[in-house]
Scaffold this motif. Structure first.
Motif, PDB file in Angstrom:
ATOM      1  N   GLY A 344      19.713 -21.484 -40.580  1.00  0.00           N
ATOM      2  CA  GLY A 344      21.039 -21.899 -41.025  1.00  0.00           C
ATOM      3  C   GLY A 344      21.093 -23.399 -41.218  1.00  0.00           C
ATOM      4  O   GLY A 344      20.074 -24.029 -41.537  1.00  0.00           O
ATOM      5  N   VAL A 345      22.298 -23.946 -41.031  1.00  0.00           N
ATOM      6  CA  VAL A 345      22.492 -25.393 -41.172  1.00  0.00           C
ATOM      7  C   VAL A 345      23.044 -25.924 -39.853  1.00  0.00           C
ATOM      8  O   VAL A 345      23.938 -25.311 -39.263  1.00  0.00           O
ATOM      9  N   VAL A 346      22.510 -27.049 -39.390  1.00  0.00           N
ATOM     10  CA  VAL A 346      22.994 -27.631 -38.135  1.00  0.00           C
ATOM     11  C   VAL A 346      24.420 -28.135 -38.356  1.00  0.00           C
ATOM     12  O   VAL A 346      24.668 -28.943 -39.253  1.00  0.00           O
ATOM     13  N   SER A 347      25.378 -27.620 -37.561  1.00  0.00           N
ATOM     14  CA  SER A 347      26.770 -28.026 -37.769  1.00  0.00           C
ATOM     15  C   SER A 347      27.285 -28.923 -36.646  1.00  0.00           C
ATOM     16  O   SER A 347      28.260 -29.642 -36.815  1.00  0.00           O
ATOM     17  N   LYS A 348      26.639 -28.859 -35.479  1.00  0.00           N
ATOM     18  CA  LYS A 348      27.071 -29.731 -34.364  1.00  0.00           C
ATOM     19  C   LYS A 348      25.866 -30.098 -33.519  1.00  0.00           C
ATOM     20  O   LYS A 348      24.999 -29.255 -33.280  1.00  0.00           O
ATOM     21  N   ILE A 349      25.815 -31.368 -33.084  1.00  0.00           N
ATOM     22  CA  ILE A 349      24.858 -31.786 -32.050  1.00  0.00           C
ATOM     23  C   ILE A 349      25.713 -32.581 -31.074  1.00  0.00           C
ATOM     24  O   ILE A 349      25.907 -33.787 -31.237  1.00  0.00           O
ATOM     25  N   VAL A 350      26.306 -31.881 -30.118  1.00  0.00           N
ATOM     26  CA  VAL A 350      27.352 -32.485 -29.278  1.00  0.00           C
ATOM     27  C   VAL A 350      26.770 -33.631 -28.443  1.00  0.00           C
ATOM     28  O   VAL A 350      25.996 -33.419 -27.496  1.00  0.00           O
ATOM     29  N   ALA A 351      27.145 -34.862 -28.823  1.00  0.00           N
ATOM     30  CA  ALA A 351      26.481 -36.049 -28.293  1.00  0.00           C
ATOM     31  C   ALA A 351      26.529 -36.150 -26.773  1.00  0.00           C
ATOM     32  O   ALA A 351      25.521 -36.453 -26.140  1.00  0.00           O
ATOM     33  N   ASP A 352      27.702 -35.886 -26.173  1.00  0.00           N
ATOM     34  CA  ASP A 352      27.755 -36.094 -24.713  1.00  0.00           C
ATOM     35  C   ASP A 352      26.894 -35.084 -23.964  1.00  0.00           C
ATOM     36  O   ASP A 352      26.300 -35.395 -22.939  1.00  0.00           O
ATOM     37  N   ASN A 353      26.772 -33.868 -24.511  1.00  0.00           N
ATOM     38  CA  ASN A 353      25.911 -32.871 -23.865  1.00  0.00           C
ATOM     39  C   ASN A 353      24.437 -33.237 -24.002  1.00  0.00           C
ATOM     40  O   ASN A 353      23.644 -33.010 -23.092  1.00  0.00           O
ATOM     41  N   ILE A 354      24.060 -33.798 -25.147  1.00  0.00           N
ATOM     42  CA  ILE A 354      22.673 -34.253 -25.328  1.00  0.00           C
ATOM     43  C   ILE A 354      22.407 -35.390 -24.335  1.00  0.00           C
ATOM     44  O   ILE A 354      21.347 -35.465 -23.718  1.00  0.00           O
ATOM     45  N   GLY A 355      23.403 -36.258 -24.176  1.00  0.00           N
ATOM     46  CA  GLY A 355      23.296 -37.344 -23.188  1.00  0.00           C
ATOM     47  C   GLY A 355      23.111 -36.779 -21.791  1.00  0.00           C
ATOM     48  O   GLY A 355      22.279 -37.270 -21.016  1.00  0.00           O
ATOM     49  N   SER A 356      23.860 -35.743 -21.449  1.00  0.00           N
ATOM     50  CA  SER A 356      23.731 -35.136 -20.114  1.00  0.00           C
ATOM     51  C   SER A 356      22.345 -34.527 -19.934  1.00  0.00           C
ATOM     52  O   SER A 356      21.755 -34.612 -18.848  1.00  0.00           O
ATOM     53  N   ALA A 357      21.812 -33.924 -20.996  1.00  0.00           N
ATOM     54  CA  ALA A 357      20.468 -33.342 -20.908  1.00  0.00           C
ATOM     55  C   ALA A 357      19.438 -34.447 -20.652  1.00  0.00           C
ATOM     56  O   ALA A 357      18.527 -34.283 -19.832  1.00  0.00           O
ATOM     57  N   ALA A 358      19.611 -35.596 -21.330  1.00  0.00           N
ATOM     58  CA  ALA A 358      18.699 -36.731 -21.107  1.00  0.00           C
ATOM     59  C   ALA A 358      18.818 -37.227 -19.660  1.00  0.00           C
ATOM     60  O   ALA A 358      17.822 -37.593 -19.030  1.00  0.00           O
ATOM     61  N   MET A 359      20.036 -37.205 -19.117  1.00  0.00           N
ATOM     62  CA  MET A 359      20.259 -37.584 -17.712  1.00  0.00           C
ATOM     63  C   MET A 359      19.525 -36.633 -16.781  1.00  0.00           C
ATOM     64  O   MET A 359      18.920 -37.050 -15.798  1.00  0.00           O
ATOM     65  N   MET A 360      19.601 -35.323 -17.077  1.00  0.00           N
ATOM     66  CA  MET A 360      18.932 -34.326 -16.234  1.00  0.00           C
ATOM     67  C   MET A 360      17.430 -34.572 -16.220  1.00  0.00           C
ATOM     68  O   MET A 360      16.758 -34.310 -15.224  1.00  0.00           O
ATOM     69  N   LEU A 361      16.895 -35.096 -17.311  1.00  0.00           N
ATOM     70  CA  LEU A 361      15.463 -35.403 -17.377  1.00  0.00           C
ATOM     71  C   LEU A 361      15.130 -36.680 -16.608  1.00  0.00           C
ATOM     72  O   LEU A 361      13.965 -36.955 -16.343  1.00  0.00           O
ATOM     73  N   GLY A 362      16.161 -37.483 -16.287  1.00  0.00           N
ATOM     74  CA  GLY A 362      15.941 -38.704 -15.512  1.00  0.00           C
ATOM     75  C   GLY A 362      16.096 -39.984 -16.317  1.00  0.00           C
ATOM     76  O   GLY A 362      15.747 -41.069 -15.859  1.00  0.00           O
ATOM     77  N   ALA A 363      16.654 -39.897 -17.549  1.00  0.00           N
ATOM     78  CA  ALA A 363      16.755 -41.077 -18.417  1.00  0.00           C
ATOM     79  C   ALA A 363      17.950 -41.973 -18.079  1.00  0.00           C
ATOM     80  O   ALA A 363      17.992 -43.126 -18.492  1.00  0.00           O
ATOM     81  N   GLY A 364      18.935 -41.427 -17.355  1.00  0.00           N
ATOM     82  CA  GLY A 364      20.127 -42.224 -17.047  1.00  0.00           C
ATOM     83  C   GLY A 364      20.412 -42.235 -15.560  1.00  0.00           C
ATOM     84  O   GLY A 364      19.797 -41.506 -14.794  1.00  0.00           O
TER      85      GLY A 364
END
Ligand code: URA
Ligand code: CA
Length: 433
Positions: A344-364
């Protein structure tokens, strides 16, 4: 003067005088006025608002509560850029050497990040040897020599803001335009810059999620800056999806290196050119935005901005070889691809959730004391509006462990794939002068 009367006047919707505002800020910073009275006043301000003059007075009083950087020994008009914060916002790393390459002095005071991903200093520290612990004399000398330097924020910058912010945090008064605008501007003005370009973000990953709120905040900050005699303008830019492709400290340095060589993601490059041209015009190094943009684009393509970046790294102890060999940056031991479950076509990449995922990895950082892992994060391969086939990688996860199931789950929830045509969000919504 009595604090009781000041609270009462603001409660009844009157404007406070300059003397009253100073009385409150100085009395509270000095420990003479108790938390409960200032709490009541903050709530009255939250409900009754402040005039433009009151906002400027409050900002000035907070600036004068602590140290102010004296940049008068730096020749030229010093211009700073401030972003209200987003996910994967790598612009400072690119803008500082880029704008400096046209002779604009960039004397940048930066902080460490809290939440989502690191701040500018965290990102710069991914470069082996780079340090921001320099004296103010060294800082001034570096800017005079190289037109660019970054120094860590001094502990005593706008202490009134620090105290007021802590109190707002526990009294449900953070989300107030006059209080947010004066808080942000007090720190910018204390850092000594002559002119300010504000990048006010709007969308899911921003502090101000709605455009109208972002616009109101931008107007408030521009008015404060201009009231206090610092030429200020704001750009309102999109933060519904992360900026560029990389989210995570060393990954964003790599992205900055690509962008400085003219090979960066389209949105990141465009935003840097837009903010950069505004900075160049405020510094009077070009007459028009078009001329500024043309010259900045030239310096991205002819290697001048990239050379300036290397000089900047070396001048603060950094290993400038990183610029030509980004593999020298911290690298995570494990990588995983997140494969699209449907076409399909990407319609949303919810920024704050991507940020939270990066935090879970240890980036923040979750708290000020947390240690961050500079190597981890996420690199997007698709942005809103891109077509995707089932099984194609949406992004790459850079992790320190092999167990990333929860992160993957979070990322899948944050990326929405739709049928049909999807409009890409505009990069710049508005410009406020
Ligand atoms: N950032 C600040 O510095 N202050 C606020 O009040 C809100 C966000
Ligand atoms: Ca990025």
């Amino acid at each position: 003067m009595r604090m009781y009367d000041i609270i009462e006047r603001k409660r009844d919707g009157q404007s406070l005088t300059s003397d009253e505002i100073r009385f409150v800020v100085n009395g509270y910073t000095g420990g003479e006025i108790p938390d409960y009275q200032v709490s009541a006043l903050l709530m009255a301000i939250f409900l009754q608002d402040m005039t433009e003059a009151e906002r400027a007075e409050l900002t000035t009083a907070m600036v004068e509560s602590g140290d102010q950087m004296d940049l008068s020994a730096i020749s030229g008009i010093k211009v700073d850029k401030h972003s209200t914060g987003g996910v994967g916002d790598t612009t400072t790393l690119i803008l500082a050497p880029l704008v400096a390459s046209l002779g604009v002095p960039v004397a940048k005071m930066s902080g460490r990040g809290l939440g989502h991903t690191g701040g500018t200093i965290d990102k710069l520290e991914a470069i082996p040897g780079f340090h921001v612990e320099i004296t103010s004399d060294e800082f001034v000398d570096l800017v005079n020599q190289n037109k660019v330097a970054v120094v860590g924020q001094t502990g005593n910058l706008a202490p009134a803001d620090k105290k007021l912010y802590s109190l707002r945090d526990v009294t449900a008064t953070v989300n107030s335009i006059p209080l947010i605008a004066s808080s942000i501007m007090s720190k910018k003005i204390a850092s000594g810059t002559d002119a300010i370009v504000l990048d006010v973000k709007t969308g899911a990953g921003a502090f101000m999620k709605q455009f109208e709120e972002a616009k109101e905040l931008a107007r408030a900050m521009v008015s404060i800056g201009n009231h206090i005699g610092r030429n200020t303008m704001a750009v309102i830019s999109d933060m519904s999806q992360p900026l560029g492709s990389a989210i995570g400290n060393a990954l964003e340095v790599r992205e900055a290196i690509d962008t400085l060589q003219g090979n960066g993601p389209h949105d990141l490059t465009e935003l840097c050119l837009e903010l950069g041209s505004q900075m160049v015009v405020l510094a009077r190094k070009a007459d028009t935005l078009d001329e500024a943009k043309e010259r900045l684009t030239e310096n991205l393509n002819n290697g001048k901005a990239f050379d300036h970046f290397k000089r900047f790294l070396a001048s603060q102890g950094g290993d400038a070889r990183v610029a030509d060999h980004p593999e020298l940056l911290p690298q995570s031991p494990c990588t995983f691809e997140l494969l699209a479950k449907e076409s399909g076509v990407v319609s949303k990449i919810v920024a704050d959730n991507i940020g939270s995922a990066a935090m879970m990895l240890g980036a923040g950082r979750a708290t000020k004391e947390s240690k961050i892992d500079l190597s981890v994060g996420v690199v997007l391969h698709k942005k809103i509006g891109d077509a995707v086939n089932q099984g194609e990688p949406l992004l790459t996860i850079h992790a320190s462990t092999t167990t990333v199931d929860r992160v993957k789950e979070k990322l899948y929830e944050s990326i929405i794939i739709a049928d049909g045509v999807v409009d890409t969000p505009p990069l710049i919504y508005d410009t406020i002068t």
